[in-house]
Enzyme design. Structure first.
Site, mmCIF file in Angstrom:
data_model
loop_
_atom_site.group_PDB
_atom_site.id
_atom_site.type_symbol
_atom_site.label_atom_id
_atom_site.label_comp_id
_atom_site.label_asym_id
_atom_site.label_seq_id
_atom_site.Cartn_x
_atom_site.Cartn_y
_atom_site.Cartn_z
ATOM 1 N N ASP A 271 -4.270 11.566 -5.861
ATOM 2 C CA ASP A 271 -3.748 11.721 -4.502
ATOM 3 C C ASP A 271 -3.128 13.090 -4.250
ATOM 4 O O ASP A 271 -2.922 13.869 -5.185
ATOM 5 C CB ASP A 271 -2.729 10.600 -4.199
ATOM 6 C CG ASP A 271 -1.836 10.270 -5.393
ATOM 7 O OD1 ASP A 271 -1.689 11.140 -6.272
ATOM 8 O OD2 ASP A 271 -1.288 9.165 -5.442
ATOM 9 N N ASN B 139 7.250 -0.580 -5.486
ATOM 10 C CA ASN B 139 6.703 -1.616 -4.594
ATOM 11 C C ASN B 139 5.306 -2.070 -5.012
ATOM 12 O O ASN B 139 4.646 -2.792 -4.287
ATOM 13 C CB ASN B 139 6.671 -1.105 -3.142
ATOM 14 C CG ASN B 139 5.753 0.103 -2.969
ATOM 15 O OD1 ASN B 139 5.101 0.538 -3.921
ATOM 16 N ND2 ASN B 139 5.685 0.630 -1.760
ATOM 17 N N HIS C 96 2.642 -0.053 -5.653
ATOM 18 C CA HIS C 96 1.490 0.771 -5.239
ATOM 19 C C HIS C 96 0.828 1.447 -6.445
ATOM 20 O O HIS C 96 1.480 1.717 -7.450
ATOM 21 C CB HIS C 96 1.852 1.785 -4.139
ATOM 22 C CG HIS C 96 2.680 2.958 -4.568
ATOM 23 N ND1 HIS C 96 3.663 3.513 -3.780
ATOM 24 C CD2 HIS C 96 2.672 3.729 -5.696
ATOM 25 C CE1 HIS C 96 4.206 4.546 -4.389
ATOM 26 N NE2 HIS C 96 3.623 4.697 -5.558
ATOM 27 N N GLU D 101 -0.399 1.550 -0.545
ATOM 28 C CA GLU D 101 0.835 0.790 -0.360
ATOM 29 C C GLU D 101 0.540 -0.695 -0.143
ATOM 30 O O GLU D 101 -0.602 -1.072 0.163
ATOM 31 C CB GLU D 101 1.585 1.355 0.862
ATOM 32 C CG GLU D 101 1.974 2.827 0.740
ATOM 33 C CD GLU D 101 3.173 3.070 -0.198
ATOM 34 O OE1 GLU D 101 3.377 2.304 -1.154
ATOM 35 O OE2 GLU D 101 3.909 4.051 0.050
HETATM 36 C C1 F6R Z 1 0.978 9.705 -8.305
HETATM 37 C C2 F6R Z 1 0.683 8.336 -7.864
HETATM 38 C C3 F6R Z 1 1.786 7.343 -7.660
HETATM 39 C C4 F6R Z 1 2.814 7.358 -8.789
HETATM 40 C C5 F6R Z 1 3.900 6.340 -8.544
HETATM 41 C C6 F6R Z 1 4.970 6.372 -9.612
HETATM 42 O O1 F6R Z 1 -0.208 10.455 -8.421
HETATM 43 O O2 F6R Z 1 -0.439 8.029 -7.648
HETATM 44 O O3 F6R Z 1 1.220 6.057 -7.559
HETATM 45 O O4 F6R Z 1 2.168 7.098 -9.997
HETATM 46 O O5 F6R Z 1 4.486 6.556 -7.301
HETATM 47 O O6 F6R Z 1 5.647 7.582 -9.569
HETATM 48 P P1 F6R Z 1 6.691 8.001 -10.715
HETATM 49 O O7 F6R Z 1 5.899 8.189 -11.960
HETATM 50 O O8 F6R Z 1 7.276 9.292 -10.226
HETATM 51 O O9 F6R Z 1 7.661 6.896 -10.816
#
Ligand code: F6R
Length: 260
Positions: free
Chosen positions: A67, A136, A138, A143
């Site tokens: 992303d 959450n 995702h 989401e």
């Molecule tokens: C990032 C992504 C997100 C993160 C998630 C957890 O490329 O796709 O899904 O993996 O938000 O983020 P952290 O590791 O910062 O807790």
């Protein structure tokens, strides 16, 4: 699901790096799907160490990131382009012509999304997709309640994710509302998915992903339907799992060739 529980995030990162190494060493032209955020940083450090020690070359690898924030140019320090260059690609022997991230600032975002899907397909699909998980549930930036059939597209972040990710920005208002992310269906086409999570803040999402019903209200729960998933957790992220002892038992009794 293969569930690996370790005492510390450091121990988990070492195992995760060995999973990546195994894939790279068994494929001629490995295709990796990569994630950003805080969680994979330790694993990237391990890969850099392996690369510098001459144990692992990423010269033949192609990569696709999950992303990118909408509207941020690649040189913006808060973009995922910048993150990937500074935390991994600038430090290893990868050919940068073979690294791909969604373009958050393309003039025609929808066309850029279609092109990204095509590039993944043309590369032969993703051998190993690395994932983190949002509090959450995702994965990527898909989401809760988003479609399981979604493909790379422009999405709107939830208020919780904006809040969680605001630590990387000076002000909450600076966090982009729009992102470009691989869809759930894109992720599910990867031949192997590896999801990493640490800390008590992720424990509820981890419980819902592994032991809850498959539901779009926890997007990561779709991984229960994937043929090959490795989940790497620290103790804190796993503390709500009902079958934690069973996962540890399975790990203890693995055959040599099943270990990383
Ligand atoms: C990032 C992504 C997100 C993160 C998630 C957890 O490329 O796709 O899904 O993996 O938000 O983020 P952290 O590791 O910062 O807790």
């Amino acid at each position: 699901m293969e569930i690996l529980i370790h005492d510390s995030p450091e121990a988990g990162a070492k195992v995760a790096a060995r999973v990546v190494r195994k894939i790279i060493q068994t494929k001629v032209n490995p295709v990796l799907g990569l994630a950003t955020g805080g969680t994979p940083l330790r694993m990237y450090k391990e890969l850099i160490k392996m690369n510098h020690a001459g144990e692992l070359s990423l010269q033949n690898c192609t990569t696709f990131n999950l992303d990118e924030y909408g509207g941020l140019p690649p040189e913006d320090k808060r973009s995922y382009h910048y993150y990937m260059m500074s935390n991994l690609f600038d430090k290893i022997d990868i050919n940068k012509d073979n690294v791909h991230l969604p373009q958050g600032n393309a003039n025609d975002l929808r066309e850029a999304c279609r092109e990204y899907e095509k590039q993944i397909k043309d590369a032969g699909g993703i051998d190993l997709q690395v994932l983190g998980i949002g509090a959450n549930g995702h994965i990527g930036f898909n989401e809760p309640t988003g479609s399981f059939a979604s493909r790379t597209w422009v999405k709107i972040l939830s208020e919780q994710t904006i809040q969680d990710n605001s630590i990387y920005f000076d002000k909450l208002e600076e966090v982009p509302r729009h992102v470009v992310t691989m869809g759930i269906a894109t992720i599910m086409e990867s031949r192997h998915c590896m999801l990493l999570a640490n800390g008590a803040k992720k424990a509820d999402a981890i419980r819902r992903m592994i032991e809850g019903p498959v539901s779009a209200s926890c997007p990561a729960s779709i991984l229960q339907m994937h043929q090959r998933v490795t989940i790497v957790l620290d103790d804190e992220a796993s503390y709500l799992l009902t079958f934690k002892d069973h996962y540890k038992w399975v790990e203890k009794n693995k055959l040599d060739w099943q270990l990383y």
